[in-house]
Write a protein that holds these residues in place. Structure first.
Motif, mmCIF file in Angstrom:
data_model
loop_
_atom_site.group_PDB
_atom_site.id
_atom_site.type_symbol
_atom_site.label_atom_id
_atom_site.label_comp_id
_atom_site.label_asym_id
_atom_site.label_seq_id
_atom_site.Cartn_x
_atom_site.Cartn_y
_atom_site.Cartn_z
ATOM 1 N N SER A 13 0.752 -1.371 -0.076
ATOM 2 C CA SER A 13 0.139 -0.051 0.007
ATOM 3 C C SER A 13 0.773 1.398 0.022
ATOM 4 C CB SER A 13 -1.050 -0.073 1.253
ATOM 5 O OG SER A 13 -1.687 1.169 1.424
ATOM 6 N N SER A 14 2.088 1.256 0.714
ATOM 7 C CA SER A 14 2.927 2.521 0.750
ATOM 8 C C SER A 14 3.327 2.698 -0.622
ATOM 9 C CB SER A 14 4.217 2.255 1.599
ATOM 10 O OG SER A 14 3.894 1.554 2.697
ATOM 11 N N SER A 15 3.455 1.597 -1.343
ATOM 12 C CA SER A 15 4.000 2.059 -2.752
ATOM 13 C C SER A 15 3.039 2.346 -3.589
ATOM 14 C CB SER A 15 5.169 1.177 -3.209
ATOM 15 O OG SER A 15 4.686 -0.134 -3.503
ATOM 16 N N HIS A 16 1.880 1.639 -3.516
ATOM 17 C CA HIS A 16 0.788 1.708 -4.368
ATOM 18 C C HIS A 16 0.504 3.364 -4.306
ATOM 19 C CE1 HIS A 16 -2.881 0.858 -6.338
ATOM 20 N NE2 HIS A 16 -3.771 1.674 -5.726
ATOM 21 N N TYR A 17 0.378 3.856 -3.224
ATOM 22 C CA TYR A 17 -0.004 5.095 -2.918
ATOM 23 C C TYR A 17 1.112 6.354 -3.105
ATOM 24 C CZ TYR A 17 -4.859 3.751 -2.142
ATOM 25 O OH TYR A 17 -5.887 3.274 -2.386
ATOM 26 N N LYS A 18 2.237 5.685 -3.441
ATOM 27 C CA LYS A 18 3.464 6.501 -3.664
ATOM 28 C C LYS A 18 3.744 7.440 -2.642
ATOM 29 C CE LYS A 18 2.871 6.673 -8.766
ATOM 30 N NZ LYS A 18 1.770 5.688 -8.928
ATOM 31 N N PHE A 38 -10.434 5.387 -0.723
ATOM 32 C CA PHE A 38 -8.908 4.569 -0.897
ATOM 33 C C PHE A 38 -9.217 3.104 -1.045
ATOM 34 C CE2 PHE A 38 -7.959 8.434 1.168
ATOM 35 C CZ PHE A 38 -7.043 8.996 0.195
ATOM 36 N N ASN A 39 -8.968 2.429 -2.189
ATOM 37 C CA ASN A 39 -9.218 1.261 -2.222
ATOM 38 C C ASN A 39 -7.919 0.520 -1.658
ATOM 39 O OD1 ASN A 39 -9.922 -1.738 -2.850
ATOM 40 N ND2 ASN A 39 -10.969 -0.873 -4.387
ATOM 41 N N MET A 40 -8.174 -0.372 -0.429
ATOM 42 C CA MET A 40 -6.874 -1.005 0.067
ATOM 43 C C MET A 40 -6.526 -2.368 -0.504
ATOM 44 S SD MET A 40 -6.087 1.587 1.615
ATOM 45 C CE MET A 40 -4.763 1.140 2.406
ATOM 46 N N ALA A 42 -6.980 -6.549 1.888
ATOM 47 C CA ALA A 42 -6.127 -6.511 2.587
ATOM 48 C C ALA A 42 -6.667 -5.889 3.968
ATOM 49 C CB ALA A 42 -4.923 -5.855 2.224
ATOM 50 N N GLU A 43 -7.749 -6.633 4.852
ATOM 51 C CA GLU A 43 -8.651 -5.824 5.658
ATOM 52 C C GLU A 43 -7.825 -5.615 6.619
ATOM 53 O OE1 GLU A 43 -8.954 -9.058 4.371
ATOM 54 O OE2 GLU A 43 -10.522 -8.653 2.986
ATOM 55 N N GLN A 44 -6.952 -6.379 7.079
ATOM 56 C CA GLN A 44 -6.071 -5.934 8.336
ATOM 57 C C GLN A 44 -5.126 -4.270 8.263
ATOM 58 O OE1 GLN A 44 -3.562 -9.230 9.785
ATOM 59 N NE2 GLN A 44 -4.558 -10.434 8.349
ATOM 60 N N ASP A 45 -4.813 -4.421 6.992
ATOM 61 C CA ASP A 45 -4.014 -3.380 6.549
ATOM 62 C C ASP A 45 -5.236 -2.193 6.315
ATOM 63 O OD1 ASP A 45 -1.964 -1.387 5.634
ATOM 64 O OD2 ASP A 45 -2.938 -1.902 3.621
ATOM 65 N N MET A 46 -6.247 -2.303 5.880
ATOM 66 C CA MET A 46 -7.232 -1.256 5.708
ATOM 67 C C MET A 46 -7.483 -0.933 7.054
ATOM 68 S SD MET A 46 -11.154 -1.299 4.134
ATOM 69 C CE MET A 46 -11.876 -2.553 5.186
ATOM 70 N N MET A 47 -7.925 -1.618 8.217
ATOM 71 C CA MET A 47 -8.381 -1.073 9.551
ATOM 72 C C MET A 47 -7.087 -0.132 10.169
ATOM 73 S SD MET A 47 -11.346 -1.749 9.682
ATOM 74 C CE MET A 47 -12.702 -3.110 9.152
ATOM 75 N N SER A 48 -6.004 -0.568 10.014
ATOM 76 C CA SER A 48 -4.836 0.298 10.773
ATOM 77 C C SER A 48 -4.621 1.501 9.956
ATOM 78 C CB SER A 48 -3.619 -0.708 10.722
ATOM 79 O OG SER A 48 -3.798 -1.988 11.554
ATOM 80 N N THR A 49 -4.785 1.439 8.496
ATOM 81 C CA THR A 49 -4.745 2.810 8.036
ATOM 82 C C THR A 49 -5.806 3.652 8.018
ATOM 83 O OG1 THR A 49 -3.684 1.233 5.908
ATOM 84 C CG2 THR A 49 -4.518 3.472 5.471
ATOM 85 N N ALA A 50 -6.872 3.290 8.199
ATOM 86 C CA ALA A 50 -7.945 3.963 8.922
ATOM 87 C C ALA A 50 -7.696 4.498 10.198
ATOM 88 C CB ALA A 50 -9.308 3.084 8.810
ATOM 89 N N ALA A 51 -7.176 3.935 11.013
ATOM 90 C CA ALA A 51 -6.720 4.404 12.423
ATOM 91 C C ALA A 51 -5.607 5.549 12.148
ATOM 92 C CB ALA A 51 -6.044 3.320 13.121
ATOM 93 N N GLY A 52 -4.657 5.452 11.232
ATOM 94 C CA GLY A 52 -3.696 6.439 10.942
ATOM 95 C C GLY A 52 -4.235 7.714 10.515
ATOM 96 N N LEU A 53 -5.094 7.408 9.660
ATOM 97 C CA LEU A 53 -6.223 8.689 8.996
ATOM 98 C C LEU A 53 -6.672 9.476 10.044
ATOM 99 C CD1 LEU A 53 -7.044 6.723 5.730
ATOM 100 C CD2 LEU A 53 -6.090 9.369 5.781
#
Lengths: 273, 311
Positions: free
Chosen positions: A163-168, B52-54, B57-68
């Motif tokens: 994801s880091s690289s997908h979203y550059k 944002f289509n993640m 990768a649901e785990q990544d999605m939830m933690s990314t949502a937390a970061g946002l």
């Protein structure tokens, strides 16, 4: 207040290491090994690299840091104490009841902790979220995330890397604390994640390999990372677990164990040298 | 209730989200490759820069949502209930609920009414999983209009919420009514004293149909739409326990951990009363058309009527 003098940064790193020992000794628990290996990286981050100070702590525009290997909270608290964000005396309350200094960092309890972490593998995703938010808001800050080399066995790390690289996310810099030890032994024996650099390259990162216990090399790596455009950077930092304390160096047994009084005295002696 | 006017609550969610996106620039939406099914695609079409289509990768999605959310965004994260709450439970617990971040988990395709996809996709434990998390508010809506009210309501909550949708279209219950949605307050239909049926999500319309049928036989029940599972409406539960002869809960969820359990907890401590829990009885779902599955697992109007008549 940016410190550029390498010797001065080395002195601060030694103070951070003493803080780590102080915290873990007083708590009679905690994780000294990985905290000591990361002490130089955290020192350079907070005293040279990051735009973070007492005055801008609440500002959206400052740089952010996610300690994905949350068990190395003694190193984070140790550096926050040197920055003056928390009282040095409070380090003795680490892991004690009602202390803001929880075993693993709690962002709601400590100013300067940007994300609550502890369950491994989640920090890079959160850092991605922060990097995306910065881009949405047109903020020019940078987001840093420290991963453990054992931690990258968690699958979510690679979901996040994709994801880091997908979203550059070129405003993101990952540092892997490659001390080569996890609880059950060498990472190459427990679950071989090598070659770490090639993996991050394959996931679309710019990769910089350094000695993560060498202040000058850490500075240079961060300087280089800032120049990278259109993709995230991963700094693979070769370190020594337990660095700075003679009997803890390169010993898996000191991953999550507190020193006794005699060992504490020896450790403090080692760190004065 | 309008049986002709049917709509899936996830569709209403997508529309409500797009509307909120117009009003609030801090709203961001994440999905895990299911935006067409969860209907976040409606938001994505209007606000591609905030969607944002993640990937899968649901785990990544939830933690990314937390970061946002940690940066002041209101982050909506959607996927199927199975993957949202099952696969990413640790992330929801440690990254979202523990620091009380403003992440709205809106999960579709919950329950056996997923239908043909079968057990692996029929999430029956999500209410239990989410309800046990400190700082989490848990909702499950019954129709189009209520879903829109609920999305507006959760957007105002400062902290994590879980909103559950089913795949199936449900009849319109609240069409034409003035908005009166309050988190934590159940909606009572009728004043009957023969029984209370506490329902949530897709089972509310079945309960209302049962109420109508029983009325023809001279039996008067009341139905309570428990759109909020946490905080549960204790006051209303106790009131109904005191005023009616029989208590039933019904949900497209396991009888362990969900609405029935939440009601039983209140009754046990505050007003000991017998409760019959209708739902999935500690087993997995199976493939089949949703309507047939509702019958198979005893979640229909007819089963409610039988239960009340004791036959």
């Amino acid at each position: 207040m940016k410190v550029t003098d390498v010797e001065k940064l080395q002195q601060i790193a030694t103070e951070v290491r003493k803080n780590i020992i102080e915290e873990v000794y007083n708590a009679s628990s905690g994780h000294p090994g990985g905290s000591l290996s990361a002490a130089d990286i955290l020192t350079v981050l907070y005293f040279y690299e990051m735009n973070i100070d007492k005055d801008n702590l609440k500002e959206k525009s400052r740089d952010k840091f996610v300690l994905s290997k949350g068990h190395c909270s003694p190193a984070l608290y140790g550096v926050l104490a040197e920055k003056g964000f928390i009282e040095k005396e409070s380090l003795k309350t680490f892991r004690k009841i009602n202390s803001p200094l929880q075993g693993h960092p709690d962002m709601k309890k400590v100013d300067g902790v940007d994300m609550s972490t502890g369950s491994l593998g989640q920090g890079l995703s959160a850092a991605n979220g922060m990097a995306i938010a910065a881009k949405l808001d047109g903020i020019k800050n940078r987001i840093y995330c420290l991963l453990g080399d054992g931690e990258i066995e968690e699958g979510q790390v690679w979901e996040a890397a994709m994801s880091s690289s997908h979203y550059k996310l070129d405003n993101l810099c990952v540092i892997v604390d490659n001390n080569n030890l996890q609880i059950d032994g060498k990472i190459t024996d427990v679950m071989n994640g090598q070659p770490i650099d090639e993996k991050f390259k394959a996931f679309g990162f710019e990769v910089i390999k350094i000695n993560g216990n060498d202040i000058s090399e850490i500075i240079n790596a961060f300087d280089k990372a800032k120049e990278v455009k259109g993709k995230p950077t991963a700094i693979v930092a070769k370190t020594i677990k337990g660095k700075g304390v003679s009997f803890m160096e390169d010993q898996a047994g000191w991953h999550g164990k507190a020193p006794n009084e005699e060992q504490y005295n020896q450790a403090m002696k080692d760190l004065v040298k | 209730m309008n049986l002709e006017n049917k709509k899936a609550t996830r569709e209403s969610y997508g529309e409500a989200l797009a509307q909120l996106g117009k009003e609030n620039k801090d709203i961001v939406v994440l999905d895990a490759d299911l935006s067409a099914a969860t209907k976040t695609s409606i938001f994505a079409k209007e606000f591609p820069e905030r969607f944002f289509n993640m990937g899968i990768a649901e785990q990544d999605m939830m933690s990314t949502a937390a970061g946002l959310a940690s940066c002041g965004k209101i982050a909506y994260a959607s996927t199927f209930a199975m993957f949202a709450t099952g696969r990413a439970y640790d992330q929801i617990r440690n990254n979202i609920c523990y620091p009380k971040l403003n992440v709205k988990i809106c999960a579709s395709h919950a329950g056996i009414t997923v239908g043909e996809d079968g057990a692996t996709h029929q999430m029956l434990e999500d209410l239990g999983l989410m309800r046990g998390l400190p700082n989490m508010t848990v909702l499950c809506t019954s129709d189009d209009i209520q879903t829109k009210w609920a999305v507006e309501a959760i957007n105002k909550v400062e902290g994590p919420t879980y909103l559950r949708f089913c795949r199936l279209s449900t009849p319109s219950i609240y069409d034409g009514e003035i908005p009166k949605f309050e988190i934590g307050k159940g909606v009572q239909f009728g004043e009957g004293t023969d029984a209370t049926v506490f329902a949530t999500g897709v089972t509310v319309s079945e309960a209302l149909l049962a109420k109508e049928e029983l009325e023809k036989q001279g039996i008067n029940i009341r139905v309570v739409d428990m759109h909020t599972i946490k905080p549960i409406d204790e006051e209303l539960i106790i009131k109904c326990a005191k005023e009616t002869k029989k208590l039933i809960s019904i949900e497209d969820h396991s009888i362990i951990g969900g609405l029935g359990t939440a009601i039983a907890e209140v009754l046990t401590e505050k007003c000991p009363t017998k409760l019959t829990r209708m739902g999935i009885k500690d087993e997995f779902g199976k493939s089949g058309p949703a309507k047939e599955l509702l019958k198979y697992f005893g979640l229909t109007k007819d089963e409610i009527v039988k239960e009340i008549l004791d036959v």
